[in-house]
Write an enzyme that holds these catalytic residues in place. Structure first.
Site, PDB file in Angstrom:
ATOM      1  N   GLU A  73     -30.104  -7.452  25.509  1.00 44.29           N
ATOM      2  CA  GLU A  73     -29.030  -6.277  25.294  1.00 44.29           C
ATOM      3  C   GLU A  73     -29.520  -4.844  24.348  1.00 44.29           C
ATOM      4  O   GLU A  73     -30.262  -4.142  25.321  1.00 44.29           O
ATOM      5  CB  GLU A  73     -27.422  -6.703  24.645  1.00 44.29           C
ATOM      6  CG  GLU A  73     -27.384  -8.184  25.158  1.00 44.29           C
ATOM      7  CD  GLU A  73     -25.518  -7.776  25.056  1.00 44.29           C
ATOM      8  OE1 GLU A  73     -24.681  -7.370  25.267  1.00 44.29           O
ATOM      9  OE2 GLU A  73     -24.911  -9.427  24.841  1.00 44.29           O
ATOM     10  N   GLU A  78     -24.597 -14.554  15.258  1.00 48.23           N
ATOM     11  CA  GLU A  78     -23.522 -13.625  16.048  1.00 48.23           C
ATOM     12  C   GLU A  78     -21.796 -14.992  16.623  1.00 48.23           C
ATOM     13  O   GLU A  78     -21.244 -14.157  16.679  1.00 48.23           O
ATOM     14  CB  GLU A  78     -24.118 -13.284  17.800  1.00 48.23           C
ATOM     15  CG  GLU A  78     -22.791 -13.130  18.265  1.00 48.23           C
ATOM     16  CD  GLU A  78     -23.102 -12.829  20.349  1.00 48.23           C
ATOM     17  OE1 GLU A  78     -24.634 -13.828  20.628  1.00 48.23           O
ATOM     18  OE2 GLU A  78     -23.246 -12.099  21.049  1.00 48.23           O
TER      19      GLU A  78
HETATM   20  C1  BGC Z   1     -22.832  -8.131  22.343  1.00 46.30           C
HETATM   21  C2  BGC Z   1     -21.905  -8.002  21.081  1.00 46.30           C
HETATM   22  C3  BGC Z   1     -20.466  -7.182  22.104  1.00 46.30           C
HETATM   23  C4  BGC Z   1     -19.868  -7.595  23.148  1.00 46.30           C
HETATM   24  C5  BGC Z   1     -18.883  -6.908  23.330  1.00 46.30           C
HETATM   25  C6  BGC Z   1     -22.662  -9.070  23.704  1.00 46.30           C
HETATM   26  O1  BGC Z   1     -23.028  -8.933  24.726  1.00 46.30           O
HETATM   27  O2  BGC Z   1     -23.808  -8.808  21.697  1.00 46.30           O
HETATM   28  O3  BGC Z   1     -22.359  -7.913  19.712  1.00 46.30           O
HETATM   29  O4  BGC Z   1     -20.396  -6.070  21.213  1.00 46.30           O
HETATM   30  O5  BGC Z   1     -20.956  -8.109  23.627  1.00 46.30           O
HETATM   31  O6  BGC Z   1     -18.050  -7.786  24.512  1.00 46.30           O
END
Ligand code: BGC
Length: 854
Positions: free
Chosen positions: A446, A728
């Site tokens: 990401e 996270e």
């Molecule tokens: C990210 C998040 C993001 C989210 C929103 C994720 O895969 O890592 O931090 O805001 O997707 O869907």
């Protein structure tokens, strides 16, 4: 004595090169007197002068600045007692729109169509013969992709990932390097550029789309040499340059890593003629205006263990974003492989499962003898590396922490060591995710500019770092990428999205709110109204879109934003419900509160900008939304019909409840929090505000119980589990050190370096230390510490546009004592725990009052 402690242009004291027509000045002062204010400051530049009592946001508006020119601005400031101080700052103008003598070049023979991978790095070179004594030589360069430059084998500049990540189709940065010392005089030098796919052409985004901005890399440069006799020579990129894909960089990809073959001799490979390349678009080329990525800390491993398969596993003791640096003793052809991971498996091997498709591997083929290798065209998020292909005795391992060149301005410590570690975790997750743009995470596939993450984290970040340039650059892309519908893409810059389209052209609560929340946070921290002026049209268009999407319904339901929750993120990562669809299912509450908040703030911005009618409109809109939230979701007496923490937190913190039920709502939230054993139950939208919502409404005890809780899920559970960055997912590891998260609909969305829930940092500064801006930029501010939760002392400092604020308190033997520091040009209202209040101008003060534990 009055002295200027900092005089900056475009927030830089040194090395600023700008294309801005109206560069912005700011300064800070020190004095040995107290209560000092500025009577008048005079800034002169190029025949223009500004007389002002302001210290920030002073913009040049004299005659047009010339390109390629060095200017010096002079500051003369007089304080209220007539004392004076003087300072100067120099800067250089960039091209100021001047046409390039060079053209974009590429390798016309190179094409790549393979899916999911990045192109082979392209190398360009040209020999440059200089004709005499060089007075100055400047190199202007940019690329489609990311590039590194060398002159005769020496790296030019010290930045990584030039030209940086922007919305390339709109704007692209170029860099200016002083190469006077690198060019050989009166003989030939070789200028080499390697251009990897980077974000523009390489594979990027979890769908691994490539060639988003072009079919292959391209390079643009111009070398301007001024000789001792005043003559000028300009060498631009054109068909006389050579190009190859056979150089030592065999592969470079943001996610997958780098492959470098040191046995490749650039003199023995085939070089072809480069040719002019037509880009798909014409970006606005601007001299660097963000904060370039550089190497900061050199990290040393704390341990090395050899696994049974021979892999050497090094532990750096800290999770971070960066690259390894190897000093090796190698043999020609020997291949050393470095894999990266945030966590280990139970058997001590690297756990790379959560990196998903990111290979995060650096592979280096040695030449003979002592040598050094550190990747240049990729980065990883890791704490551990696993190295194969070399003996421990033949390699010295360290690593470089890479992040944007932002100034650290804040620190928080207190008597609770676990909270101190939490603060350090917040700092490290900030560093790891401020890599040219604000990213979500630095390790998996990401590393994108997810808007919701910075929307909730910006206020905390602004206490710890000066991110004004960093945010200004990103906000320019937010503006450029706003969709015609008014929605803001979920990731900015938008890059190569595929299905599922998590980026529909509609407004998305909290994520889109970044266009309001980020400029507002920067304005409150930095005090410069320009960021609001720049973003106001975007905010208006965005709120209009939110209002539109909320508008499906009758009566009060016209203000309840309830579009299909599958398109919203809702209470993203809330730990009290296990599935992604359940977080999203809460979007009715989060979106409605978001609409209240963005319309209220947009109204506030309108008021500041003097747009009275707009201000009235947005205020009324927000009031209708608040009324709808309370009417539809609660019993009218502070109790939610469907209770969960975030649904209380948002209306409480935003003051959406009528005043007479605010206290009752807080009691209900506190009861809910108590029922969860003081564990956190909030996702992205609620997390930054839950402690404020409790503490500011008579439930400080619950707030401190939650802050200091070590049960899962809580902030300090992560600390207790050995976290060195913010996770996270609140439950990222169980008590046995294993990840308990199963199939929750997120495709293994488990990162251990995600700053969003570190948004609690603002509570540490604003409530525990009690530092709060009353006016933007802290021109007036409050220090009102909140003592609680067995915390017996706390110290916070943060450097504001006027200078450093300090709040340093302790409770001891029935007394509360505090030392505060108030910068020149500001006024502070101090409120002690006994309720007594004092006003102070600049200076250092020691205050105390009796203290009795409640
Ligand atoms: C990210 C998040 C993001 C989210 C929103 C994720 O895969 O890592 O931090 O805001 O997707 O869907």
């Amino acid at each position: 004595m009055l002295e200027v402690s900092r005089f900056a242009v475009e927030d830089l004291t040194d090395g600023c090169v700008t294309d801005k027509k109206n560069p912005c000045f700011s300064y800070r002062l020190n004095s040995d007197r107290t209560d000092v204010t500025v009577r008048e400051a005079v800034i002169t530049l190029n025949g223009w002068s500004a007389r002002t009592a302001e210290q920030t946001g002073i913009r040049y508006d004299g005659t047009e600045l010339k390109p390629f020119t060095r200017y010096t601005a002079v500051l003369d400031v007089t304080d209220d007692a007539g004392e004076t101080a003087h300072a100067e700052v120099s800067f250089e103008t960039g091209r100021m729109g001047e046409a390039w003598k060079g053209v974009w070049i590429s390798d016309p023979a190179y094409s790549f169509t393979e899916k999911g991978v990045s192109p082979v790095p392209m190398m360009f070179r040209r020999k440059i013969g200089t004709k005499g004594k060089i007075a100055s030589a400047k190199l202007y360069a940019t690329a489609l992709g990311i590039y590194e430059l060398e002159i005769d084998g020496k790296k030019v500049g010290d930045r990584y990932f030039a030209p940086g990540f922007t919305s390339y189709k709109h704007e692209m940065q170029y860099q200016v390097y002083d190469v006077t010392e690198l060019l050989a005089e009166e003989k030939e030098s070789t200028l080499t550029a390697v251009v990897a796919g980077g974000w523009a052409v390489g594979s990027f985004v979890f769908t691994r789309v490539n060639r988003f901005d072009g079919d292959r890399q391209a390079f643009l440069a111009e070398l301007r040499i001024t000789y001792g006799d005043g003559t000028e020579e300009i060498v631009g990129t054109d068909g006389s340059w050579e190009v190859t894909e056979d150089g030592p960089f065999r592969m470079a990809d943001i996610y997958d890593g780098e492959i470098y073959d040191a046995t490749v001799d650039p003199e023995k490979i085939t070089w072809r003629k480069a040719a002019q390349e037509q880009l798909k678009f014409t970006p606005n080329l601007m001299a660097d205006y963000g904060s370039p990525v550089k190497a900061h800390e050199e990290m040393r491993p704390v341990s090395c263990k050899k696994l049974s398969d021979g892999t050497l596993v090094y532990d750096f003791g800290q999770n971070f974003a960066g690259v390894v640096k190897l000093r090796l003793n190698g043999k020609k052809g020997q291949t050393v492989t470095v894999k990266h991971a945030e966590i280990l498996n139970q058997d001590g091997s690297l756990n790379t499962k959560f990196l998903r498709t990111a290979k995060a591997t650096a592979t280096y083929t040695c030449r003979d003898g002592a040598q050094e290798y550190s990747p240049r065209l990729t980065y990883m998020g890791f704490r551990y590396v696993g190295i194969t292909g070399i003996d421990e005795k033949d390699v010295n391992v360290s690593a470089l922490a890479l992040y944007s060149d932002i100034e650290r301005i804040g620190e928080f410590t207190c008597s609770n060591e676990m909270i101190n570690r939490l603060q350090q975790n917040i700092i490290w997750s900030s560093k790891s995710n401020f890599v040219d743009i604000p990213t979500d995470c630095p390790q998996r596939d990401e590393r994108m500019g997810w808007t919701g993450d910075i929307a909730v984290f910006a206020p905390t970040a602004c206490f710890n770092f000066d991110i004004s340039r960093f945010l200004e650059k990103w906000l320019l892309d937010v503006k450029a990428e706003q969709l015609p519908s008014g929605g803001i893409p979920n990731t900015v810059p938008v890059q190569g999205y595929g299905f599922p389209a998590t980026m529909p052209s509609m407004a998305i609560d909290w994520w889109g709110d970044a266009c309001v929340l980020v400029p507002w946070a920067q304005y409150m921290a930095g005090g410069d109204v320009q960021v609001l002026r720049d973003m106001y049209p975007v905010m208006k268009k965005y709120v209009k879109a939110c209002h539109f999407w909320a508008g499906f319904g009758f009566g009060k339901h016209r203000y309840i934003w309830h579009t299909p929750s599958v398109l919203h993120f809702g209470d993203w990562v809330a730990p009290d419900v296990p599935k992604m669809s359940q977080w999203q299912g809460r979007s009715k509450w989060t979106a409605t509160a978001s609409l209240y908040n963005t319309s209220r703030l947009t109204g506030e911005v309108a008021r500041i900008l003097g747009e009275e009618e707009d201000a009235k409109y947005y205020k009324e809109l927000s009031e209708k939304v608040a009324d709808a939230y309370v009417s539809v979701f609660t019993d009218g007496n502070g109790k939610l019909k469907e209770e969960f923490q975030t649904a209380y937190v948002l209306p409480l913190w935003f003051k959406m409840f009528p005043e007479n039920v605010q206290g009752k709502a807080a009691e209900n939230l506190a009861a809910l929090v108590k029922a969860s054993d003081y564990c956190i139950g909030t996702g992205f939208p609620g997390t930054p505000y839950i402690l404020f919502a409790l503490a500011d409404n008579g439930q400080a005890d619950a707030a401190f119980q939650m802050l200091t809780n070590t049960k899962c899920p809580s902030w300090l559970y992560e600390v207790k589990s050995g976290a060195t960055t913010i996770w996270e997912r609140w439950d990222g590891l169980d008590e046995n050190g294993e990840c308990p998260i199963g199939d929750d609909g997120t495709d293994m969305m488990i990162s251990y370096n995600h700053y969003a829930s570190g948004a609690v940092g603002a509570f540490l500064y604003q409530r525990v230390a009690g530092i709060q801006a009353d006016e933007p930029g802290y021109k007036t501010f409050t220090v009102k510490p909140l003592v609680g939760g067995e915390i017996t002392s706390a110290k916070a400092e943060t450097v504001t546009p006027y200078g450093k604020i300090v709040s340093d308190w302790k409770v001891e033997k029935g007394t509360f004592q505090i030392d505060i520091e108030v910068p020149v040009g500001t006024k502070c209202t101090v409120t002690l725990p006994d309720g007594s209040t004092q006003q102070h101008g600049s200076g250092r003060y020691h205050l105390s009052c009796p203290w009795e534990k409640q």
